[in-house]
Design a protein around this motif. Structure first.
Motif, mmCIF file in Angstrom:
data_model
loop_
_atom_site.group_PDB
_atom_site.id
_atom_site.type_symbol
_atom_site.label_atom_id
_atom_site.label_comp_id
_atom_site.label_asym_id
_atom_site.label_seq_id
_atom_site.Cartn_x
_atom_site.Cartn_y
_atom_site.Cartn_z
ATOM 1 N N CYS A 81 80.530 19.920 -6.591
ATOM 2 C CA CYS A 81 81.371 21.320 -6.643
ATOM 3 C C CYS A 81 81.532 21.877 -5.082
ATOM 4 N N LYS A 82 80.164 21.810 -4.846
ATOM 5 C CA LYS A 82 80.008 22.022 -3.231
ATOM 6 C C LYS A 82 80.987 21.421 -2.247
ATOM 7 N N VAL A 83 81.027 19.921 -2.523
ATOM 8 C CA VAL A 83 81.687 19.083 -1.752
ATOM 9 C C VAL A 83 83.048 19.096 -1.858
ATOM 10 N N LEU A 84 83.369 19.404 -3.105
ATOM 11 C CA LEU A 84 84.769 19.566 -3.420
ATOM 12 C C LEU A 84 85.368 20.827 -2.597
ATOM 13 N N VAL A 85 84.662 21.931 -2.445
ATOM 14 C CA VAL A 85 85.166 23.051 -1.721
ATOM 15 C C VAL A 85 85.467 22.702 -0.212
ATOM 16 N N VAL A 86 84.191 22.092 0.427
ATOM 17 C CA VAL A 86 84.206 22.028 1.605
ATOM 18 C C VAL A 86 85.439 20.928 1.931
ATOM 19 N N SER A 87 85.528 19.749 1.520
ATOM 20 C CA SER A 87 86.522 18.669 1.692
ATOM 21 C C SER A 87 87.998 19.267 1.586
ATOM 22 N N LEU A 88 88.365 20.042 0.404
ATOM 23 C CA LEU A 88 89.554 20.567 0.298
ATOM 24 C C LEU A 88 89.956 21.542 1.259
ATOM 25 N N THR A 89 89.248 22.442 1.649
ATOM 26 C CA THR A 89 89.401 23.500 2.670
ATOM 27 C C THR A 89 89.858 22.538 3.832
ATOM 28 N N ALA A 194 90.412 24.747 -3.259
ATOM 29 C CA ALA A 194 89.166 24.885 -2.598
ATOM 30 C C ALA A 194 88.731 26.363 -3.238
ATOM 31 N N ILE A 195 89.640 27.455 -3.172
ATOM 32 C CA ILE A 195 89.200 28.665 -3.635
ATOM 33 C C ILE A 195 88.732 28.856 -5.054
ATOM 34 N N ILE A 196 89.489 28.083 -5.879
ATOM 35 C CA ILE A 196 89.247 27.852 -7.395
ATOM 36 C C ILE A 196 87.998 27.427 -7.635
ATOM 37 N N PHE A 197 87.634 26.296 -6.954
ATOM 38 C CA PHE A 197 86.271 25.807 -7.212
ATOM 39 C C PHE A 197 85.182 26.373 -6.582
ATOM 40 N N LYS A 198 85.368 27.344 -5.607
ATOM 41 C CA LYS A 198 84.389 28.197 -4.972
ATOM 42 C C LYS A 198 84.080 29.252 -5.897
#
Length: 424
Positions: A81-89, A194-198
């Motif tokens: 989840c953390k990685v998805l937030v950063v990479s998508l942003t 990214a916002i939704i995952f965060k």
């Protein structure tokens, strides 16, 4: 209870919501990749690009090959989840910033950063699959892969934005034209994902239970043979992105009738009176995107019963349809065969998503990132080859795509069956 039994018992509304969230992130990847192909005819005119420059531009986004492996590796260590937030942003941010670049080299740099730092798709599939019970995993991963079509359709809606010549304004010395607005809109799915995952999504329970496994394990026994096979298949199937990214340009060239490869007298929009291709050139891209739907529905319905290996045979039909695109002599025939190719090739892609997820332990999500990276290398190569040859002899890259798809389909016979296997 085993992990698989626990996941099966808890399957419900959350998993369908997870499908939508991960699907939207998957769609964002399609939008970021495919938006360049739709803006290319207009951007080439505005930024004074040659066909070679166009090839570099379409290739730049596929530098996700580095990001795919890097994020897969970090996801195995830090969490999905953390990685998805950063990479998508980062992917969405730099993709949007590219719209303000007044020069080609700066636009290319922004797309380069977006591509090299992006590439979160392998993590999305690993994250999603770790929530899925064994008996439903094939169909659910196929449903997740279907959202690529949704992103394709969103990108193909370029015809609602780019031809609007009134949709521009001045920002200092920058003439912010409609194609730049389209670039901004294409960054929205990544940012919102990214916002939704965060804010709302939990970490994968499977990740929290497991330890890290070195990526080099995929090329050691007993995984070596399947890894070599998948490397060949990913390269073969991804090279066709060169053809796919140039579809709008080829259809624009065929606007006066005839085969897209026959009309080499229209090599560049630089010599056109208008920077804006007629709407039909974009509509054809939209029709091709929608033609994915039958293949997506088919894989959702049969994946769990047949398994991914059997469906990889669709690569053989994809090869035939590409070859016939070269043979046909009219624009209408090219469009029909392009739709057939789109509908058949998506079956192979969905099967590959399932097989690539189930062939390796969940601690090796970086394995799918590695194979995605191999595919990005092929995509970059394909785009550069098309950029170099599309004016001189576009038959060469078209036939090369057909040959590689044929090779990938035959090699796929060597893979083991993974139908309803338990995640390890």
């Amino acid at each position: 209870m085993t992990y698989e039994e626990a996941v099966e018992e808890t399957f419900g509304l959350f998993h369908w919501l997870l499908l939508v969230v991960c699907g939207w992130a998957n769609a964002s990847d399609a939008v970021e990749i495919l938006c360049v192909s739709f803006l290319l005819p207009t951007a080439r005119c505005d930024l004074l690009l040659s066909s070679t420059d166009g090839g570099l531009l379409t290739a730049s986004i596929f530098l996700m090959m580095v990001g795919g492996y890097m994020w897969g590796y970090l996801a195995d260590q830090k969490g999905r989840c953390k990685v998805l937030v950063v990479s998508l942003t980062v992917n969405g941010l730099f993709g949007g910033l590219a719209s303000f670049a007044p020069w080609f080299w700066l636009f290319l740099l922004m797309r380069f950063i977006s591509g090299i730092v992006g590439g979160s798709i392998p993590v999305i599939f690993s994250y999603f699959s770790e929530f899925m019970p064994r008996v439903r995993r094939g169909a659910m991963i196929s449903a997740l892969a279907t959202f690529w079509m949704a992103g394709n359709i969103l990108a193909a809606l370029a015809w609602l934005v780019i031809p609007k010549t009134w949709a521009h304004f001045s920002l200092g010395t920058l003439d912010f034209q409609s194609w730049r607005l389209f670039v901004v809109l294409c960054s929205v799915p990544s940012i919102t994902s990214a916002i939704i995952f965060k804010l709302f999504m939990p970490e994968s329970p499977k990740f929290l239970m497991e330890g890290l496994v070195p990526i080099k394990k995929i090329f050691k026994s007993p995984l070596r043979s399947r890894s070599i096979t998948l490397t060949i298949i990913f390269y073969s199937i991804s090279f066709y992105y060169g053809l796919w990214m140039w579809f709008p340009e080829l259809f624009a060239r065929a606007e006066d009738g005839g085969s897209p490869c026959a009309n080499v007298s229209r090599p560049s929009a630089l010599h056109n009176e208008s920077c804006y291709p007629v709407k039909t050139a974009y509509m054809e891209g939209f029709v091709i995107a929608v033609s994915n739907l039958p293949g997506n529905i088919f894989t959702i319905l049969v994946m769990d019963s047949t398994g991914g290996k059997a469906l990889l045979g669709s690569l053989l039909l994809s090869s035939l349809s590409v070859f016939l695109i070269y043979v046909v002599q009219t624009k209408a025939q090219s469009l029909v065969l392009s739709c057939v190719f789109s509908g058949v090739s998506v079956i192979a892609w969905n099967a590959l998503d399932v097989v690539g997820t189930e062939l390796y332990p969940t601690q090796l999500s970086s394995a799918l990132g590695f194979f995605t990276g191999v595919g990005r290398v092929a995509a970059i190569t394909g785009n550069l080859v098309f950029g170099k040859l599309v004016d001189a002899n576009c038959a060469v890259p078209v036939l090369l795509v057909s040959a590689l798809l044929l090779a990938g389909g035959l090699v796929g016979l060597l893979l083991p069956q993974t139908r309803q296997t338990e995640l390890t």
